[in-house]
Write a protein that holds these residues in place. Structure first.
Motif, mmCIF file in Angstrom:
data_model
loop_
_atom_site.group_PDB
_atom_site.id
_atom_site.type_symbol
_atom_site.label_atom_id
_atom_site.label_comp_id
_atom_site.label_asym_id
_atom_site.label_seq_id
_atom_site.Cartn_x
_atom_site.Cartn_y
_atom_site.Cartn_z
ATOM 1 N N ALA A 167 -24.153 44.540 -7.686
ATOM 2 C CA ALA A 167 -23.326 43.459 -7.299
ATOM 3 C C ALA A 167 -23.943 42.180 -8.198
ATOM 4 O O ALA A 167 -22.799 41.613 -8.829
ATOM 5 C CB ALA A 167 -23.399 42.858 -5.701
ATOM 6 N N ASP A 168 -25.071 41.931 -8.524
ATOM 7 C CA ASP A 168 -25.457 40.884 -9.260
ATOM 8 C C ASP A 168 -25.217 41.035 -10.625
ATOM 9 O O ASP A 168 -24.791 40.096 -11.089
ATOM 10 C CB ASP A 168 -27.115 40.843 -8.952
ATOM 11 N N ARG A 226 -21.408 40.458 -11.365
ATOM 12 C CA ARG A 226 -21.214 39.132 -11.441
ATOM 13 C C ARG A 226 -21.734 38.422 -12.726
ATOM 14 O O ARG A 226 -20.864 37.446 -13.152
ATOM 15 C CB ARG A 226 -21.944 38.223 -10.175
ATOM 16 N N VAL A 227 -22.410 38.900 -13.439
ATOM 17 C CA VAL A 227 -22.887 38.021 -14.749
ATOM 18 C C VAL A 227 -22.756 38.671 -15.953
ATOM 19 O O VAL A 227 -22.507 38.411 -17.058
ATOM 20 C CB VAL A 227 -24.589 37.850 -14.903
ATOM 21 N N HIS A 275 -20.085 40.232 -18.601
ATOM 22 C CA HIS A 275 -18.957 39.774 -19.027
ATOM 23 C C HIS A 275 -18.122 41.024 -19.944
ATOM 24 O O HIS A 275 -18.914 41.340 -21.005
ATOM 25 C CB HIS A 275 -18.860 38.432 -19.639
ATOM 26 N N ARG A 335 -14.211 38.165 -18.962
ATOM 27 C CA ARG A 335 -14.268 37.818 -17.735
ATOM 28 C C ARG A 335 -15.328 38.979 -17.215
ATOM 29 O O ARG A 335 -15.647 39.760 -17.754
ATOM 30 C CB ARG A 335 -12.988 38.334 -17.129
ATOM 31 N N PRO A 336 -15.933 38.676 -16.057
ATOM 32 C CA PRO A 336 -16.923 39.659 -15.287
ATOM 33 C C PRO A 336 -16.590 40.723 -14.749
ATOM 34 O O PRO A 336 -15.482 40.802 -14.473
ATOM 35 C CB PRO A 336 -17.417 38.517 -13.956
ATOM 36 N N GLY A 392 -17.242 42.349 -12.727
ATOM 37 C CA GLY A 392 -16.876 42.602 -11.158
ATOM 38 C C GLY A 392 -15.639 42.234 -10.580
ATOM 39 O O GLY A 392 -15.121 42.673 -9.584
ATOM 40 N N SER A 393 -14.839 41.759 -11.849
ATOM 41 C CA SER A 393 -13.489 41.143 -11.501
ATOM 42 C C SER A 393 -12.550 42.303 -11.574
ATOM 43 O O SER A 393 -11.241 42.319 -11.338
ATOM 44 C CB SER A 393 -12.850 40.068 -12.265
ATOM 45 N N LYS A 439 -14.975 46.892 -8.659
ATOM 46 C CA LYS A 439 -14.687 46.532 -7.264
ATOM 47 C C LYS A 439 -14.723 47.688 -6.460
ATOM 48 O O LYS A 439 -15.727 47.616 -5.438
ATOM 49 C CB LYS A 439 -13.379 45.628 -7.077
ATOM 50 N N CYS A 490 -18.367 49.004 -5.895
ATOM 51 C CA CYS A 490 -19.424 48.314 -4.986
ATOM 52 C C CYS A 490 -18.759 48.256 -3.459
ATOM 53 O O CYS A 490 -19.634 48.484 -2.601
ATOM 54 C CB CYS A 490 -19.202 46.882 -5.626
#
Length: 371
Positions: free
Chosen positions: A253-254, A257-258, A260, A264-265, A267-268, A273, A276
């Motif tokens: 998850a970390d 988020r960082v 890209h 965009r990340p 995680g988006s 998603k 995770c």
């Protein structure tokens, strides 16, 4: 003795702080290449400062008298940090075997040293076939004529077998599988390290050539003792697996988020998603099953053996899923030796196979259910 929720939180915080200082990735990698594969000074600190070896040992034998719930908190944090130490072999295997034997003299003689952290110990059951089923044991023990015993045979996959001060070995007598205690410096005992998938958990092959041994418990009681030990150890291992799985989820998850891609990340993106989210479901189930099994053990519930088997199955699957997805989320870097993702994958796989693998622990679950 049972800790309340606030005490459990304090215990977790203290152990996590200790692990962050004493078991960072650099220390784990260094110990993987060293002999012994743990730092004796750190082990002493864990015993002296936190009293971890004696946490779940009865007070009459020098311990603090807590149960599997408290031990589970410690093991979750150790699994999260890939802590290299003889804790699992000493506390979950050897100490529990002594307690399960019902031999008060042996417990009074051996457990105080374990509780104080002065004695490290292990349990030698599996042989070249890797099975922890006492019925599969071929090592033999015979009386020596002077009231003692001698053991002959070979044991494999013995956790911390090259460094343990005390070795509890299951060997066959005319009465059946029986538990014996062997000292590290006993004549006729030879130990060699095994090269395994998970370098963070040291294993050894032991050879017994007419090694002097002391009977622990009653002759022929090895099967009963091992049934209890496997239930306890499976729940302890499940807690360790849950802690490792939680760490894999956190790092995934970390990173999501960082990192890209396309402005965009990652995680988006829906695919990441979903990975995770699936990991979260598995981790939550793992923690719930291991903690419930620990609670039932401390309550001496008749449902504990079933819960132990369920926890082992759930946590093994969750850790493998989380470790694999952690590599996938990290992409190319997750496959490199320099990244810690492979360390968790190796621990996840070796833990899954430790007591026989999925086929064996699913059979154990059916057996506990009486099917």
């Amino acid at each position: 003795m049972t800790a309340d929720e606030s005490e459990l939180r304090e215990l977790r915080a203290a152990v996590r702080e200790f692990m962050e200082v004493k078991s960072p990735e650099e220390a784990v990698r260094k110990l993987m290449e060293s002999q012994p594969r743990f730092d004796p000074a750190v082990w002493s600190q864990a015993a002296d400062q936190l009293r971890l070896p004696g946490l779940a040992i009865p007070e009459e034998y020098g311990g603090d008298g807590f149960g599997l719930v408290e031990l589970g908190v410690v093991l979750e944090e150790m699994g999260r940090a890939l802590f290299c130490a003889p804790f699992f072999a000493t506390v979950l295997l050897a100490a529990q075997a002594l307690l399960a034997s019902g031999d008060k003299q042996a417990c009074a003689r051996l457990l105080p040293g374990i509780a104080a952290g002065r004695t490290t110990a292990t349990l030698a059951v599996a042989e070249d076939h890797g099975s922890w089923d006492s019925a599969m044991v071929s090592a033999r023990a015979v009386p020596d004529g002077d009231g003692g015993w001698t053991v002959r045979g070979r044991k494999s996959f013995v956790i911390d077998g090259t460094t343990a001060d005390l070795i509890l070995v299951v060997a066959r007598t005319v009465a059946g599988p029986t538990l014996f205690a062997v000292e590290r410096d006993a004549a006729g005992l030879a130990a060699e390290p095994m090269e395994t998938l998970d370098a963070t958990r040291a294993m050894a092959r032991l050879t017994f050539d007419a090694v002097p041994a002391t009977l622990v418990g009653s002759e022929g009681a090895g099967g009963r003792i091992m049934a209890r030990v496997l239930d306890i150890a499976s729940v302890g291992l499940a807690a360790e697996q849950a802690g490792g799985a939680r760490r894999c989820l956190e790092t995934s998850a970390d990173y999501a988020r960082v990192r890209h891609q396309f402005g965009r990340p990652i995680g988006s993106f829906q695919a990441v998603k979903h990975k995770c989210a699936d990991m979260l479901v598995q981790v939550e189930l793992a923690e719930a099953s291991s903690r419930e099994a620990a609670r039932l053990a401390d309550e001496d519930s008749p449902d504990f053996p079933v819960a132990a088997a369920v926890a082992h199955a759930c946590c093994s699957r969750a850790y493998m899923t989380a470790a694999m997805e952690n590599i996938q989320v990290h992409g190319g870097i997750g496959f490199t030796w320099e990244h810690p993702a492979h360390l968790y994958f190796r621990r996840a796989k070796s833990s899954q196979l430790l007591f026989g693998g999925p086929a064996v622990y699913h059979e154990r679950l059916l057996d506990r259910l009486g099917i």
